[in-house]
Design a protein around this motif. Structure first.
Motif, short mmCIF file in Angstrom:
data_model
loop_
_atom_site.label_atom_id
_atom_site.label_comp_id
_atom_site.label_asym_id
_atom_site.label_seq_id
_atom_site.Cartn_x
_atom_site.Cartn_y
_atom_site.Cartn_z
N LEU A 114 0.98 1.50 -10.45
CA LEU A 114 0.57 2.69 -9.71
C LEU A 114 -0.46 3.48 -10.50
N ASP A 115 -0.27 3.61 -11.81
CA ASP A 115 -1.24 4.33 -12.63
C ASP A 115 -2.60 3.65 -12.61
N VAL A 116 -2.57 2.31 -12.64
CA VAL A 116 -3.82 1.55 -12.59
C VAL A 116 -4.53 1.78 -11.26
N ILE A 117 -3.77 1.75 -10.16
CA ILE A 117 -4.37 1.96 -8.83
C ILE A 117 -4.97 3.35 -8.73
N VAL A 118 -4.24 4.36 -9.18
CA VAL A 118 -4.74 5.74 -9.12
C VAL A 118 -5.99 5.87 -9.98
N GLY A 119 -6.00 5.22 -11.15
CA GLY A 119 -7.18 5.26 -12.01
C GLY A 119 -8.40 4.68 -11.31
N ARG A 120 -8.22 3.57 -10.61
CA ARG A 120 -9.34 2.97 -9.89
C ARG A 120 -9.81 3.87 -8.75
N LEU A 121 -8.85 4.50 -8.06
CA LEU A 121 -9.22 5.41 -6.97
C LEU A 121 -10.03 6.60 -7.50
N ARG A 122 -9.63 7.12 -8.65
CA ARG A 122 -10.36 8.25 -9.22
C ARG A 122 -11.80 7.88 -9.54
N ARG A 123 -12.01 6.64 -9.99
CA ARG A 123 -13.37 6.22 -10.29
C ARG A 123 -14.20 6.08 -9.01
N LYS A 124 -13.53 5.80 -7.90
CA LYS A 124 -14.25 5.60 -6.63
C LYS A 124 -14.50 6.90 -5.88
N ILE A 125 -13.53 7.84 -5.92
CA ILE A 125 -13.67 9.05 -5.09
C ILE A 125 -13.89 10.32 -5.91
N GLY A 126 -13.74 10.23 -7.23
CA GLY A 126 -13.87 11.41 -8.07
C GLY A 126 -12.53 11.81 -8.66
N ALA A 127 -12.52 11.99 -9.98
CA ALA A 127 -11.26 12.25 -10.69
C ALA A 127 -10.58 13.54 -10.24
N ASP A 128 -11.37 14.52 -9.79
CA ASP A 128 -10.79 15.83 -9.48
C ASP A 128 -10.13 15.87 -8.10
N LEU A 129 -10.25 14.81 -7.30
CA LEU A 129 -9.61 14.83 -5.99
C LEU A 129 -8.12 14.47 -6.06
N ILE A 130 -7.74 13.70 -7.07
CA ILE A 130 -6.33 13.30 -7.21
C ILE A 130 -5.74 13.99 -8.43
N GLU A 131 -4.81 14.88 -8.18
CA GLU A 131 -4.17 15.65 -9.26
C GLU A 131 -2.86 14.99 -9.68
N THR A 132 -2.66 14.85 -10.98
CA THR A 132 -1.38 14.36 -11.49
C THR A 132 -0.43 15.54 -11.67
N GLU B 245 -3.93 -6.29 7.36
CA GLU B 245 -4.56 -4.97 7.44
C GLU B 245 -3.98 -4.00 6.42
N ASN B 246 -3.49 -4.55 5.30
CA ASN B 246 -3.06 -3.76 4.14
C ASN B 246 -1.71 -3.09 4.30
N CYS B 247 -0.93 -3.48 5.31
CA CYS B 247 0.41 -2.93 5.46
C CYS B 247 1.41 -3.73 4.63
N LEU C 82 -12.15 -0.25 -0.37
CA LEU C 82 -10.90 -0.16 -1.12
C LEU C 82 -10.17 -1.49 -1.09
N THR C 83 -9.41 -1.77 -2.15
CA THR C 83 -8.50 -2.91 -2.13
C THR C 83 -7.28 -2.55 -1.29
N ALA C 84 -6.44 -3.55 -1.01
CA ALA C 84 -5.25 -3.30 -0.18
C ALA C 84 -4.35 -2.24 -0.79
N PHE C 85 -4.05 -2.34 -2.10
CA PHE C 85 -3.16 -1.36 -2.73
C PHE C 85 -3.83 0.00 -2.82
N GLU C 86 -5.12 0.04 -3.10
CA GLU C 86 -5.83 1.33 -3.15
C GLU C 86 -5.76 2.00 -1.79
N TYR C 87 -5.94 1.22 -0.73
CA TYR C 87 -5.88 1.76 0.62
C TYR C 87 -4.50 2.34 0.92
#
Length: 239
Positions: free
Chosen positions: A207-225, A40-42, A167-172
């Motif tokens: 981690l940068d790769v995972i965040v990049g994939r998340l931004r493509r899925k939920i919108g780049a402006d939701l995750i601030e660096t 379950e992604n833990c 989401l993938t396990a790491f994205e989750y």
């Protein structure tokens, strides 16, 4: 092999995204619980004695611990008391075959957040674990919202604009951490420690790769660096 719990439905609907310290001296039961959590992604670190448990709880970052009482080396109650004396605030669910009232009193006085006796249902373990993690993060309400993103922490389901989010396990794991602390900066090291298991090869670039994939899925402006620190989940603002 017959284990001490029963599974009746898809656990992906119950749990995920956390880093858990599992302390269980029954090798078969420990491995069985760890497999379910990992499915379950833990991220799970499994140890079987009190000395290793106390060391990991003192030195690693976990969202919660599942702790047996009858352990070799050092009892679970002594481990828990040592964590609390050291100001370790991680939520702890005691999982034990001991049903006596005196054992429960000892565990709660040592600093337990919840107490579950064996045999048990895995569904109940997951629900209790999710509840203590949510409360420790300051979220009494299991329904969390950040702009168009919704997280039902009791079921483990993310939705975006009303639709289920795949989401993938790491994205989750990453998105769960950001959502639980939405509006606050989550340090890069903190994220890395919570999404990888203790013996994993940690690659910061992942981690940068995972965040990049998340931004493509939920919108780049939701995750601030936040340069030099980490990331922050923020509600989408209009232009």
């Amino acid at each position: 092999m017959k284990t001490a719990f029963h599974v009746r439905f898809n656990l992906a609907e119950l749990f995920g995204g956390m880093r858990i310290l599992l302390v269980e001296d029954d090798a078969d039961l420990g491995e069985a619980i760890a497999r379910k959590l990992r499915a379950e992604n833990c991220a799970v670190d499994l140890v079987s004695d009190g000395i290793d448990a106390q060391h990991l709880g003192d030195t690693e970052q976990y969202d919660a611990a599942i702790l047996d009482l009858g352990l070799p080396g050092k009892s679970g109650a002594d481990v828990l008391a040592a964590w609390r004396r050291g100001a370790r605030a991680l939520p702890v669910l005691v999982l034990t075959a001991r049903e006596a009232w005196a054992d429960k009193v000892t565990a709660y006085k040592a600093g337990a957040d919840d107490y579950l006796t064996k045999p048990f249902r895995i569904e109940e373990l997951m629900m209790r674990l999710r509840a203590i993690v949510r409360r420790a993060a300051g979220h009494a309400d299991p329904h969390m919202v950040c702009g168009p993103l919704v997280f039902e922490s009791q079921t483990g389901q993310f939705e975006l604009d009303g639709l289920p989010l795949k989401l993938t396990a790491f994205e989750y794991r990453v998105l769960s951490q950001l959502m639980m602390r939405r509006g606050a900066v989550v340090e890069r090291l903190d994220l890395l420690e919570r999404i990888y298991e203790g013996d994993a090869d940690v690659d910061s670039n992942t981690l940068d790769v995972i965040v990049g994939r998340l931004r493509r899925k939920i919108g780049a402006d939701l995750i601030e660096t936040v340069r030099g620190r980490g990331y922050r989940l923020t509600a989408r603002t209009s232009a």
